[in-house]
Each structure stands twice: as C-alpha cells, then as structure tokens.
Scaffold this active site. Structure first.
Site: not given
Ligand code: GLN
Length: 531
Positions: A12-13, A15, A17, A147, A381, A462, A507, A509
């Site tokens: 595996s690994s 690459g 993807g 596998d 986050c 959350r 996020h 990113e």
């Molecule tokens: N643990 C935090 C939450 O649930 C932040 C989650 C995260 O950074 N993705 O709100």
C-alpha cells in the site's frame, strides 16, 4: 463514457490516488471532462469515525460527505466537483444490499456476493453515466491486490469490462519495482506476482505504472512486459518525485501515460498543454525566499493526518513566491516544556482541527504565544475554539473558560453545543458538515483576503462559539469577522491590535488548489513573510 480503473499491487501507499489524480489533470488538459471515484474495501460506512492517525485526515466534500483523503487529491488536481457518490465503501454496499433484502426486494432469492453485491458496485460505477457531465471516470480501488476485502470490487470490475468492452474500460495497475541494494538490481518478481493475482481472477491490466527509485532500463521493461502480458510501451516508469507532488503529472506526461490511455480508449484529443501547470510547479519548487510555519497539533506522527493543511500551505507559498518550511509541533510537548522552546523564531503559527482534549492546553499556550508575541496566527476549526478559550481566559479574565467538549462543568462555556444539539449522543452523523454560507465583516483581515463579503466554506464540527460571551469579548478587542447569514453563528474571529490573527470555524484547507490557493492561507503566509 470511458472508464479507467486504478488498482494497486505489492504494497500500500504507492500513491494510487495521486497517480489517478495526476492522470485526471492530464486528461483535463487534453480537453476532456473528468470525474473521479474511490472504492474503499473497508466495512466502515464512511471514514468519518476513523482515527486520523490510522487513516489520515477525513476529507469533507461540499455536500457534507466525510470521505477518504484521496478525494482531496482528486479535487486539488482536477476541476471535478465531488459528492458522496464519488466515495463508495464496502460498508455502504452491504448497507444498501441488506436494506433491500429487509424490504423484500429480492423476493425469496438467496442474497449473495455475486450477483447482489457486485451488481450494487456496478450500479454505483454506472451512476455517473446518467449525470452525463463527464467523458471519463477514473475509479481507484483502495487496498492491494490479493486482499480478501477487495475481491468483490475486482470481480465487479471484471463483469463491468466484459459488458462495456476493452475499448471503453481499461485497468492501470500501480505497482512497486523495488531496488535491492545488495544485488544492485531492480526486481520485477513482486509485480509479476501481483499481476498474476489479477489474472487469476480474470483481470488483465492494460498499463503498468511502476513506482521505482531508479530508472527502468529497457531490459527491466521487457521483462515486466513479457511476464505480465503487457506491451512494453505500456510499462510506464513512475519515479519518486524530487520536490513536489505537483511534478507528478508532468513526469507521467513525459512517460506518455495520457497518450497511451487516449489511444487505448479511442479518445481523439490534442496533446495536453501543461505550460500553466509548469509555471505553478516552478513557483512552488524554486521560490525566492522561505518562511517557517509551526503547525501545533496532536496527530503529528502521521504526515497524512493534516494532509490538506500542508498542501494549502504549499499552494499559498507558491502564490507568494515563498517556500514554506513546516515545523510540526506536538501540543503535548508545549504543555511539558512551554511555548518558547518550540515557537521561538517561527514566522507563523497554525492550529488545525481536532477532537478530544489531549493536547488542548498546549494549543492554548500556542495561541497565547501568538497573541502576545504578535506572531501571525491561523486557527482552523478547533484552532478557532482554542483561540476563543485563550482570549476569554487571558484577555477577558474569564477564569476556567473552556469548551464543554473538554470540561463539561466549566464556569465559562465559551465554546458549547447549540441548544438543539445538546441531546445528540450518537457519534456518527451529529456534526455540522459540508458547505455553509457566511457573511464577512467589511474592513476585516478576512475581507481583505477574500475581496468580497459572501463566502461558502466547508465545516466539520459539533461545538460552536457561545454568543452569550460575544459582547464581553468584543469589548476587549476580539473582532467577529464572519457570521452565518442570520448573524447567529460566529464563523470567524480576529484580533484588533495584531498583525494577522485570524481563526475560522470552518476548514478552508478543503478549497485550496495549486492554481487557486485559498485567500486566507495566502494572506497568512504573506503576513508570516513580513516578520
Ligand atoms: N472538536 C471540535 C468540535 O467538534 C472541533 C472539530 C474540528 O476541529 N474539526 O467542534
């Protein structure tokens, strides 16, 4: 529609993807519309509840699907917009088939792997045809040939190719050709054996993509061709890239991979014009200056746990003609030794997302260090929740302030569950997930970065900023720079008297690509360069 299946052999690994995504880049640059899919043999219904240390980051799509990090490569390397349809796990396949069975859909028949499981897999491969917005589907099969879990997927592919024909569907087998130092030789046997495994179940790869540290000389190519039953022209060398994964498409193009694929699939297109891509790679690989960014996290052992963050920093570096040196810091070490030891001398501090309270106090120390030493800070986050807690405790005098995730009895729950979420106890599916709109405050650092006030960003959390504390914090210099459209949820905080301190509940990113770096990452690096 044309189909390309990417399988993996030996280890595996390798690459797979990245290889699939890079082929996607090349085909798009030939004018084709591409979509990509990942089939994962594990039984989890989605990777959302898997530990990032085991499986790498969870990549979140716009529709809220929690998927495998390879989908991140697909979105970064191509223009395709992925949805939950693009990631299929064995868990999902079985879930569907079993619920059909309970509903009585199979009318007294024995429900079996062949044909019921394989039919469901084929249905999901076929589903892109109806959407009709792609010319080519690249499907990566997770795991390694041999596998047990992978067998139903490979069997489904065998049946599928039989139905659509070899001019419409091909297999690219990504394999390892190891260099054995003692013998001074590249060894073809592992590849021979993994292809033999494929042939045993009726699959014959059209192309071998050979991961290797050394050039594949003619004799090695001929041997692979002879024993694996693949024409020598379809034995493609895939050396380890020297500097950047974004060089990979260029390397595969030089080896003629896209040309070969188009020939096999009877696709007539002009050659791929990669000049623009080359320019981006040049700016990433040969920047005129460098900066050091500390990433303070807890999943620091595994490179893949913060994959999209590292990639976004790389894109942002390219946009600023600046190389980014990462200093990966374990938050628990800051707890033990203090922030100075690890953060002294860095030009920017990033605290990424995370769950659970291990390391949170170390991250809080990092946020404090950034605020007090005026080091550019980017919180993502959990990194925003950390910044909020730090500011509440040390700038607003709210002693013991915390998130109810880490201290359910805190006197100042500055981060908490929304009322309607309080009853939620199930771990799967209780989060705010996927793309949500937000409004940006004019004149803020975030506004400067985005250049407009309406955004949509992907979420996975959350807990939320507790608006009951908003005024008290604003009075001390916290800027609420972004909220949900109705103003109720705080999405971005900044600090008034600081060169660049931006923390976001979402996020960013997941939206950065080499050609279009995310504006917040770009400005974070710009600010770090000014130090
Ligand atoms: N643990 C935090 C939450 O649930 C932040 C989650 C995260 O950074 N993705 O709100």
């Amino acid at each position: 529609m044309k189909y390309i299946f990417v399988t993996g052999g030996v280890v595996s690994s390798l690459g797979k993807g990245l290889a699939g995504a890079s082929l996607g880049t090349l085909l798009e640059h030939r004018g084709l519309r591409v979509t990509m899919q990942k089939l994962d043999p594990y039984l989890n219904v989605d990777p959302g509840t898997m530990n990032p240390l085991q499986h790498g980051e969870v990549y979140v799509l716009a529709d809220g699907a929690e998927t495998d990090l390879d989908l991140g490569h697909y979105e970064r390397f191509t223009k395709c917009v992925l949805t939950r349809e693009n990631n299929l796990t064995s868990g999902q396949v079985y879930e569907t088939v079993l619920s059909n069975e309970r509903r009585g859909d199979y009318l007294g028949k024995t429900v079996q792997v062949i044909p019921h499981i394989t039919d469901e897999i084929k249905r999901r491969i076929r589903s892109f045809e109806q959407v009709g917005d792609a010319d080519v589907l690249i499907t990566e099969i997770g795991g390694t040939t041999g596998d047990i879990e992978g067998l139903p997927f490979l069997e489904a592919i065998r049946q599928f190719i039989l139905q659509v024909g070899h001019e419409n569907a091909i297999i690219i087998h990504v394999t390892l050709v190891p260099f054995i130092k003692a013998a001074g030789e590249l060894k073809t046997k592992p590849t021979q054996q993994s292809v033999a495994k494929l042939r045993e179940i009726g699959l014959q790869p059209e192309i071998l993509l050979c991961r290797t540290e050394m050039p594949l000389e003619a004799d090695v190519r001929e041997k692979l061709s002879l024993y694996c039953n693949v024409p020598v022209g379809a034995v493609i060398e895939a050396r380890d890239v020297e500097n950047s994964i974004y060089e990979f498409p260029l390397m595969l193009q030089a080896e003629g991979l896209d040309e070969k694929v188009c020939h096999l699939l009877r696709l007539e297109t002009p050659a791929a014009d990669m000049e623009g891509w080359k320019k981006i790679v040049r700016s990433i690989v040969h920047p005129s200056r460098r900066t050091t960014i500390a990433v303070v996290g807890k999943y620091v052992e595994l490179q893949d746990a913060y994959k999209s963050i590292y990639e976004s920093l790389c894109h942002a570096g390219g946009a600023n003609d600046c190389g980014v040196d990462l200093k990966i810091v374990d938050a628990e070490e800051i707890e033990a030794d203090g922030a100075d030891k690890y953060l002294g001398g860095v030009s920017g501090i990033l605290v990424p997302g995370g769950f659970g309270d291990r390391g949170t106090e170390g991250k809080i120390l990092a946020a404090r260090y950034a605020r007090e030493h005026r080091v550019p800070y980017f919180g993502i986050c959990l990194g925003m929740q950390i910044a909020t807690i730090e500011f509440a405790r040390n700038a607003c005098g709210l002693e013991g302030a915390n998130s109810t995730e880490f201290d359910p009895k805190t006197p100042h729950p500055v981060i908490a569950l929304l009322d309607e979420q309080v009853d939620v106890t199930e771990k799967g599916g209780s989060m705010r997930l996927g793309a949500w709109p937000a409004l940006i405050k004019p004149g803020s650092k975030s506004h400067e970065a985005y250049g407009h006030t309406e955004i949509a960003e992907r979420h996975r959390h959350r807990y939320e900023f507790n608006s009951a504390y908003r005024e008290r914090m604003e009075a001390k210099g916290l800027v609420v720079a972004g909220t949900s459209p109705n103003g109720s949820l705080v999405e971005i905080i900044e600090l008034k008297d600081h060169p660049w301190y931006v923390a976001v509940q979402f996020h960013p990113e997941f939206l950065s690509k080499p050609e279009t770096p995310h504006p917040l990452f770009r400005d974070f690096i710009k600010a770090a360069m000014c130090r």
